[in-house]
Design a protein around this motif. Structure first.
Motif, PDB file in Angstrom:
ATOM      1  N   TYR A  58       0.761  -1.193   0.148  1.00  0.00           N
ATOM      2  CA  TYR A  58      -0.043  -0.009  -0.185  1.00  0.00           C
ATOM      3  C   TYR A  58       0.958   1.286   0.173  1.00  0.00           C
ATOM      4  CZ  TYR A  58      -3.979  -2.897   0.700  1.00  0.00           C
ATOM      5  OH  TYR A  58      -4.903  -4.017   0.221  1.00  0.00           O
ATOM      6  N   LYS A  59       0.500   2.201  -0.634  1.00  0.00           N
ATOM      7  CA  LYS A  59       1.115   3.664  -0.850  1.00  0.00           C
ATOM      8  C   LYS A  59      -0.120   4.628  -0.358  1.00  0.00           C
ATOM      9  CE  LYS A  59       4.486   3.312  -4.341  1.00  0.00           C
ATOM     10  NZ  LYS A  59       5.015   4.042  -5.604  1.00  0.00           N
ATOM     11  N   ILE A  60       0.478   5.523   0.360  1.00  0.00           N
ATOM     12  CA  ILE A  60      -0.698   6.346   0.903  1.00  0.00           C
ATOM     13  C   ILE A  60       0.074   7.814   0.417  1.00  0.00           C
ATOM     14  CG2 ILE A  60      -1.638   7.626   3.002  1.00  0.00           C
ATOM     15  CD1 ILE A  60      -0.697   4.338   3.945  1.00  0.00           C
ATOM     16  N   TYR A  61      -0.923   8.399  -0.226  1.00  0.00           N
ATOM     17  CA  TYR A  61      -0.575   9.883  -0.704  1.00  0.00           C
ATOM     18  C   TYR A  61      -1.382  10.850  -0.156  1.00  0.00           C
ATOM     19  CZ  TYR A  61       0.942   6.851  -4.807  1.00  0.00           C
ATOM     20  OH  TYR A  61       1.523   6.055  -5.680  1.00  0.00           O
ATOM     21  N   THR A  62      -0.796  11.976   0.264  1.00  0.00           N
ATOM     22  CA  THR A  62      -1.361  13.218   0.689  1.00  0.00           C
ATOM     23  C   THR A  62      -1.538  14.471  -0.282  1.00  0.00           C
ATOM     24  OG1 THR A  62       0.409  14.272   1.644  1.00  0.00           O
ATOM     25  CG2 THR A  62      -1.192  12.755   3.068  1.00  0.00           C
ATOM     26  N   PHE A  63      -2.740  15.028  -0.411  1.00  0.00           N
ATOM     27  CA  PHE A  63      -2.916  15.998  -1.449  1.00  0.00           C
ATOM     28  C   PHE A  63      -3.287  17.446  -0.870  1.00  0.00           C
ATOM     29  CE2 PHE A  63      -2.394  12.035  -3.873  1.00  0.00           C
ATOM     30  CZ  PHE A  63      -1.594  12.848  -4.951  1.00  0.00           C
ATOM     31  N   ASP A  64      -3.425  18.332  -1.618  1.00  0.00           N
ATOM     32  CA  ASP A  64      -3.820  19.606  -1.126  1.00  0.00           C
ATOM     33  C   ASP A  64      -3.341  19.998   0.292  1.00  0.00           C
ATOM     34  OD1 ASP A  64      -5.727  21.684  -1.368  1.00  0.00           O
ATOM     35  OD2 ASP A  64      -7.663  20.526  -1.227  1.00  0.00           O
ATOM     36  N   GLY A  65      -2.050  20.020   0.493  1.00  0.00           N
ATOM     37  CA  GLY A  65      -1.517  20.367   1.726  1.00  0.00           C
ATOM     38  C   GLY A  65      -1.747  19.444   2.895  1.00  0.00           C
ATOM     39  N   GLY A  66      -2.171  18.165   2.375  1.00  0.00           N
ATOM     40  CA  GLY A  66      -2.431  17.243   3.562  1.00  0.00           C
ATOM     41  C   GLY A  66      -3.899  17.256   3.978  1.00  0.00           C
ATOM     42  N   ALA A  67      -4.684  17.836   3.481  1.00  0.00           N
ATOM     43  CA  ALA A  67      -6.188  18.024   3.512  1.00  0.00           C
ATOM     44  C   ALA A  67      -6.838  16.535   3.109  1.00  0.00           C
ATOM     45  CB  ALA A  67      -6.735  19.126   2.822  1.00  0.00           C
ATOM     46  N   HIS A  68      -6.324  16.016   1.901  1.00  0.00           N
ATOM     47  CA  HIS A  68      -6.757  14.788   1.722  1.00  0.00           C
ATOM     48  C   HIS A  68      -5.652  13.841   1.625  1.00  0.00           C
ATOM     49  CE1 HIS A  68      -9.848  17.416  -0.519  1.00  0.00           C
ATOM     50  NE2 HIS A  68     -10.534  16.772   0.713  1.00  0.00           N
ATOM     51  N   TYR A  69      -6.122  12.396   1.981  1.00  0.00           N
ATOM     52  CA  TYR A  69      -5.035  11.565   1.813  1.00  0.00           C
ATOM     53  C   TYR A  69      -5.836  10.285   1.154  1.00  0.00           C
ATOM     54  CZ  TYR A  69      -6.871   9.602   6.005  1.00  0.00           C
ATOM     55  OH  TYR A  69      -7.870   9.188   7.038  1.00  0.00           O
ATOM     56  N   LEU A  70      -4.969   9.473   0.223  1.00  0.00           N
ATOM     57  CA  LEU A  70      -5.442   8.373  -0.395  1.00  0.00           C
ATOM     58  C   LEU A  70      -4.680   7.328  -0.426  1.00  0.00           C
ATOM     59  CD1 LEU A  70      -7.659   9.756  -3.158  1.00  0.00           C
ATOM     60  CD2 LEU A  70      -6.954   7.323  -3.352  1.00  0.00           C
ATOM     61  N   ALA A  71      -5.277   6.052  -0.277  1.00  0.00           N
ATOM     62  CA  ALA A  71      -4.461   4.773  -0.295  1.00  0.00           C
ATOM     63  C   ALA A  71      -4.544   4.036  -1.689  1.00  0.00           C
ATOM     64  CB  ALA A  71      -4.835   3.987   1.090  1.00  0.00           C
ATOM     65  N   THR A  72      -3.485   3.396  -2.040  1.00  0.00           N
ATOM     66  CA  THR A  72      -3.649   2.403  -3.254  1.00  0.00           C
ATOM     67  C   THR A  72      -2.685   1.278  -2.884  1.00  0.00           C
ATOM     68  OG1 THR A  72      -1.737   3.480  -4.321  1.00  0.00           O
ATOM     69  CG2 THR A  72      -3.888   4.395  -4.925  1.00  0.00           C
ATOM     70  N   ARG A  73      -3.175   0.244  -3.738  1.00  0.00           N
ATOM     71  CA  ARG A  73      -2.316  -0.922  -3.458  1.00  0.00           C
ATOM     72  C   ARG A  73      -1.563  -1.107  -4.825  1.00  0.00           C
ATOM     73  NH1 ARG A  73      -3.333  -6.841  -3.781  1.00  0.00           N
ATOM     74  NH2 ARG A  73      -1.806  -7.841  -2.413  1.00  0.00           N
ATOM     75  N   GLU A  74      -0.269  -1.140  -4.978  1.00  0.00           N
ATOM     76  CA  GLU A  74       0.469  -1.011  -6.039  1.00  0.00           C
ATOM     77  C   GLU A  74       1.493  -1.943  -6.220  1.00  0.00           C
ATOM     78  OE1 GLU A  74       1.599   2.995  -7.135  1.00  0.00           O
ATOM     79  OE2 GLU A  74       0.028   3.788  -6.141  1.00  0.00           O
ATOM     80  N   THR A  75       2.074  -2.299  -7.308  1.00  0.00           N
ATOM     81  CA  THR A  75       3.126  -3.161  -7.416  1.00  0.00           C
ATOM     82  C   THR A  75       4.451  -2.447  -7.580  1.00  0.00           C
ATOM     83  OG1 THR A  75       3.109  -3.126  -9.669  1.00  0.00           O
ATOM     84  CG2 THR A  75       2.050  -5.034  -8.783  1.00  0.00           C
TER      85      THR A  75
END
Ligand SMILES: C[S@@+](CC[C@H](N)C(=O)[O-])C[C@H]1O[C@@H](n2cnc3c(N)ncnc32)[C@H](O)[C@@H]1O
Length: 264
Positions: A58-75
């Motif tokens: 899993y990777k966790i990305y934050t966007f919008d200065g940390g206002a939103h975060y999103l997890a993805t499962r990636e190779t």
């Protein structure tokens, strides 16, 4: 930044990140940080280094200065199960950053993503738009995109098969089409452009627009894409993305973002 948003999160904290990604992230963070690095960061690095290497996580990305975060499962591998869609590419990261800086484009809109990969872009845009449909032609990729919607509790998004060589799979009306890193195979470009044109052309009277973000790996391939767009009669605007800054993309890739419309 990576951990403080996610530790203790009821859904995301139970999903392990690929150890190679954690190592790369911490090393890059240590290199970029100005000032003293906390001992806990080195402790986290040594834990990651001691773990067996995993190819998916899993990777966790934050966007919008940390206002939103999103997890993805990636190779970790660029190509896996016969597709390049199981990891997030630089053009996608750039487009996510651009989208967060231009969220008005997506407000109250129905958005369609082509070649969605694991679904990061569609997931980021879901926070700005009315409804987003993530499409791809590969079954494993579609499953990965659905997983992204599920673990991030994205209720205004759905996943649907759409193969550019078989136009017509997604019938819903859309206002905005987005696509990241879909320009790589010259033989498929006429189909890709035809799909975009088809989605811009359905009769609603609304002002439809498409945005395509690409990493320029091969100038000839990209020029073929632009020629195809001209041949199929779409209008192109080049958008300036030179000022985009993100912790996620290296800045070494040449990124182009274009806006497409039907010519009247
Ligand atoms: C390089 S990946 C980019 C994935 C994602 N957009 C990103 O930038 O991280 C290209 C994507 O296009 C999809 N794709 C390739 N050919 C396609 C086709 N004929 N129809 C629909 N999707 C296709 C692949 O399955 C893959 O998800």
């Amino acid at each position: 930044m990576l951990y403080d948003k996610t530790i203790g999160h009821p859904t995301i904290s139970k999903y392990p990140m690929a150890s190679s990604y954690v190592q790369k992230f911490i090393k890059s963070w240590i290199n970029q940080v100005e000032g003293e690095v906390l001992e806990e960061v080195y402790d986290s690095l040594s834990v990651a280094l001691s773990q067996p290497s995993s190819q998916i996580g899993y990777k966790i990305y934050t966007f919008d200065g940390g206002a939103h975060y999103l997890a993805t499962r990636e190779t970790v591998a660029m190509c896996s199960k016969g597709t390049t869609g199981l990891q997030t590419w630089q053009a996608c990261l750039a487009m996510c950053q651009w989208a967060t800086e231009n969220c008005h484009i997506f407000q109250n809109k129905k958005v369609l993503e082509l070649g969605c990969g694991v679904g990061l872009l569609g997931g980021v845009i879901s926070h700005m738009c009315d409804q987003v449909t993530l499409t791809d032609h590969h079954q494993s990729v579609l499953r990965a995109a659905q997983h992204t919607l599920d673990i991030n509790n994205i209720n205004n998004g759905n996943v649907s098969p759409l193969d550019w060589t078989r136009i017509g799979d997604v019938e819903d009306e859309v206002d905005v089409v987005v696509a990241a890193d879909v320009v790589f195979d010259r033989t498929i470009l006429p189909h890709l452009v035809k799909t975009i044109k088809n989605k811009l052309g359905s009769p609603t009277g609304r002002d439809k627009v498409a945005y395509v973000c690409s990493t320029i790996r091969n100038k000839d391939t990209y020029n073929t894409f632009i020629e195809e767009i001209n041949d199929q009669g779409l209008a192109i605007d080049n958008l300036d993305v030179s000022g985009l800054k993100s912790v996620y993309f290296s800045g070494t890739d040449v990124i182009r973002l274009i806006k497409l419309r039907l010519t009247i």
